[in-house]
Design a protein around this motif. Structure first.
Motif, short mmCIF file in Angstrom:
data_model
loop_
_atom_site.label_atom_id
_atom_site.label_comp_id
_atom_site.label_asym_id
_atom_site.label_seq_id
_atom_site.Cartn_x
_atom_site.Cartn_y
_atom_site.Cartn_z
N TRP A 129 -10.19 -8.75 2.95
CA TRP A 129 -11.02 -8.23 1.87
C TRP A 129 -10.29 -8.14 0.52
O TRP A 129 -10.92 -7.82 -0.48
CB TRP A 129 -11.58 -6.85 2.23
N ALA A 130 -8.99 -8.38 0.50
CA ALA A 130 -8.25 -8.30 -0.77
C ALA A 130 -7.01 -9.17 -0.70
O ALA A 130 -6.46 -9.41 0.38
CB ALA A 130 -7.85 -6.86 -1.07
N ALA A 131 -6.57 -9.61 -1.86
CA ALA A 131 -5.35 -10.42 -1.93
C ALA A 131 -4.11 -9.60 -1.54
O ALA A 131 -3.08 -10.17 -1.22
CB ALA A 131 -5.19 -10.99 -3.33
N GLY A 132 -4.25 -8.28 -1.56
CA GLY A 132 -3.17 -7.40 -1.14
C GLY A 132 -3.72 -6.05 -0.72
O GLY A 132 -4.61 -5.50 -1.39
N PHE A 133 -3.25 -5.53 0.40
CA PHE A 133 -3.67 -4.24 0.92
C PHE A 133 -2.53 -3.64 1.74
O PHE A 133 -1.87 -4.36 2.48
CB PHE A 133 -4.91 -4.39 1.82
N GLY A 134 -2.32 -2.35 1.61
CA GLY A 134 -1.36 -1.65 2.45
C GLY A 134 -1.67 -0.17 2.47
O GLY A 134 -2.38 0.34 1.61
N MET A 135 -1.13 0.52 3.48
CA MET A 135 -1.36 1.96 3.62
C MET A 135 -0.05 2.62 4.03
O MET A 135 0.68 2.09 4.87
CB MET A 135 -2.44 2.21 4.68
N LEU A 136 0.25 3.76 3.40
CA LEU A 136 1.47 4.49 3.73
C LEU A 136 1.26 5.98 3.53
O LEU A 136 0.35 6.40 2.82
CB LEU A 136 2.65 4.00 2.89
N ALA A 137 2.11 6.76 4.17
CA ALA A 137 2.19 8.21 3.93
C ALA A 137 3.47 8.42 3.14
O ALA A 137 4.57 8.12 3.63
CB ALA A 137 2.21 8.98 5.23
N ASP A 138 3.34 8.92 1.91
CA ASP A 138 4.53 9.06 1.06
C ASP A 138 5.44 10.19 1.55
O ASP A 138 5.13 10.88 2.52
CB ASP A 138 4.15 9.20 -0.41
N ARG A 139 6.55 10.36 0.89
CA ARG A 139 7.55 11.34 1.31
C ARG A 139 7.04 12.78 1.25
O ARG A 139 7.68 13.68 1.78
CB ARG A 139 8.82 11.20 0.47
N PHE A 140 5.87 13.00 0.63
CA PHE A 140 5.28 14.33 0.55
C PHE A 140 4.12 14.49 1.53
O PHE A 140 3.43 15.50 1.52
CB PHE A 140 4.82 14.62 -0.89
N GLY A 141 3.89 13.47 2.35
CA GLY A 141 2.84 13.54 3.36
C GLY A 141 1.47 13.10 2.88
O GLY A 141 0.49 13.21 3.61
N VAL A 142 1.36 12.58 1.65
CA VAL A 142 0.09 12.12 1.11
C VAL A 142 -0.12 10.67 1.51
O VAL A 142 0.77 9.83 1.32
CB VAL A 142 0.06 12.27 -0.43
N THR A 143 -1.29 10.36 2.07
CA THR A 143 -1.60 8.99 2.49
C THR A 143 -2.23 8.22 1.34
O THR A 143 -3.18 8.68 0.71
CB THR A 143 -2.54 8.99 3.71
N TRP A 144 -1.66 7.06 1.06
CA TRP A 144 -2.09 6.19 -0.03
C TRP A 144 -2.56 4.86 0.51
O TRP A 144 -1.97 4.30 1.44
CB TRP A 144 -0.92 5.89 -0.97
N ILE A 145 -3.61 4.33 -0.10
CA ILE A 145 -4.04 2.95 0.07
C ILE A 145 -3.70 2.25 -1.23
O ILE A 145 -4.05 2.72 -2.31
CB ILE A 145 -5.54 2.84 0.33
N VAL A 146 -2.98 1.15 -1.15
CA VAL A 146 -2.66 0.33 -2.32
C VAL A 146 -3.29 -1.01 -2.07
O VAL A 146 -3.11 -1.62 -1.02
CB VAL A 146 -1.13 0.19 -2.51
N ASP A 147 -4.08 -1.47 -3.05
CA ASP A 147 -4.70 -2.79 -2.89
C ASP A 147 -4.82 -3.47 -4.24
O ASP A 147 -4.46 -2.93 -5.27
CB ASP A 147 -6.05 -2.69 -2.17
N VAL A 148 -5.35 -4.68 -4.18
CA VAL A 148 -5.61 -5.45 -5.38
C VAL A 148 -7.10 -5.31 -5.64
O VAL A 148 -7.92 -5.35 -4.72
CB VAL A 148 -5.21 -6.94 -5.20
N ALA A 149 -7.47 -5.13 -6.90
CA ALA A 149 -8.84 -4.83 -7.30
C ALA A 149 -9.84 -5.79 -6.67
O ALA A 149 -9.53 -6.96 -6.41
CB ALA A 149 -8.96 -4.87 -8.82
N ALA A 150 -11.04 -5.30 -6.44
CA ALA A 150 -12.14 -6.08 -5.85
C ALA A 150 -12.32 -7.37 -6.62
O ALA A 150 -12.08 -7.44 -7.82
CB ALA A 150 -13.42 -5.27 -5.87
N GLY A 151 -12.76 -8.39 -5.91
CA GLY A 151 -12.97 -9.69 -6.52
C GLY A 151 -11.73 -10.56 -6.46
O GLY A 151 -11.72 -11.67 -6.97
N SER A 152 -10.69 -10.04 -5.81
CA SER A 152 -9.44 -10.79 -5.74
C SER A 152 -9.14 -11.24 -4.31
O SER A 152 -8.02 -11.61 -4.02
CB SER A 152 -8.29 -9.94 -6.25
#
Length: 155
Positions: A129-152
């Motif tokens: 669904w994207a040219a780039g996607f990843g998921m992580l829990a940062d050092r403070f315990g917050v879960t982030w999704i990082v991706d490339v904007a839609a249409g890519s």
């Protein structure tokens, strides 16, 4: 009428460190006001904790954070409660933070900075669904999704 929804993160003694970290990742300016700045006596246990904090960047990134008064609770040790199984996200968490870069290069840079000290849930890379996607829990315990904007999405 225009609305802006901004995440407000609640910490137990880690708000200042989290805000400084997010500023190092996304840029911008950090504002921190302590309970002491609002009149709490300097000798009070929570006086140096953050009652209001934010990072605001020219690129549109904004996050608010504060320290819940009381005993500090360290960031949980071990695996995050979110995991990926067979292409599906399994979680008990009520929310994730999502940030999208306009290009793979921009998103990769954000990923690399957020990943410092993080637990990777799904490695950043191309997805259906994207040219780039990843998921992580940062050092403070917050879960982030990082991706490339839609249409890519990859062709």
């Amino acid at each position: 009428m225009s609305l802006n929804a901004v995440v407000h993160l609640n910490f137990r003694g880690q708000a200042r460190g989290a805000l400084e970290f997010y500023q190092s990742v996304f840029g911008g300016q950090t504002t921190v006001t302590t309970y002491g700045d609002f009149g709490m006596p300097a000798e009070a246990p929570d006086a140096a904790k953050v009652v209001f904090g934010q990072v605001v960047a020219d690129n549109g990134f904004r996050v608010l954070a504060y320290d819940v008064p009381g005993d500090e609770i360290p960031v949980a040790e071990g695996e995050p409660t979110t995991r990926r199984e067979n292409g599906t996200t399994i979680t008990d968490e009520p929310f994730f933070l999502s940030v999208s870069g306009e290009t793979v290069e921009e998103a990769t840079g954000l990923w690399e900075r957020l990943a410092d000290g993080a637990t990777v849930i799904e490695k950043f890379g191309p997805s259906p669904w994207a040219a780039g996607f990843g998921m992580l829990a940062d050092r403070f315990g917050v879960t982030w999704i990082v991706d490339v904007a839609a249409g890519s999405a990859p062709a």
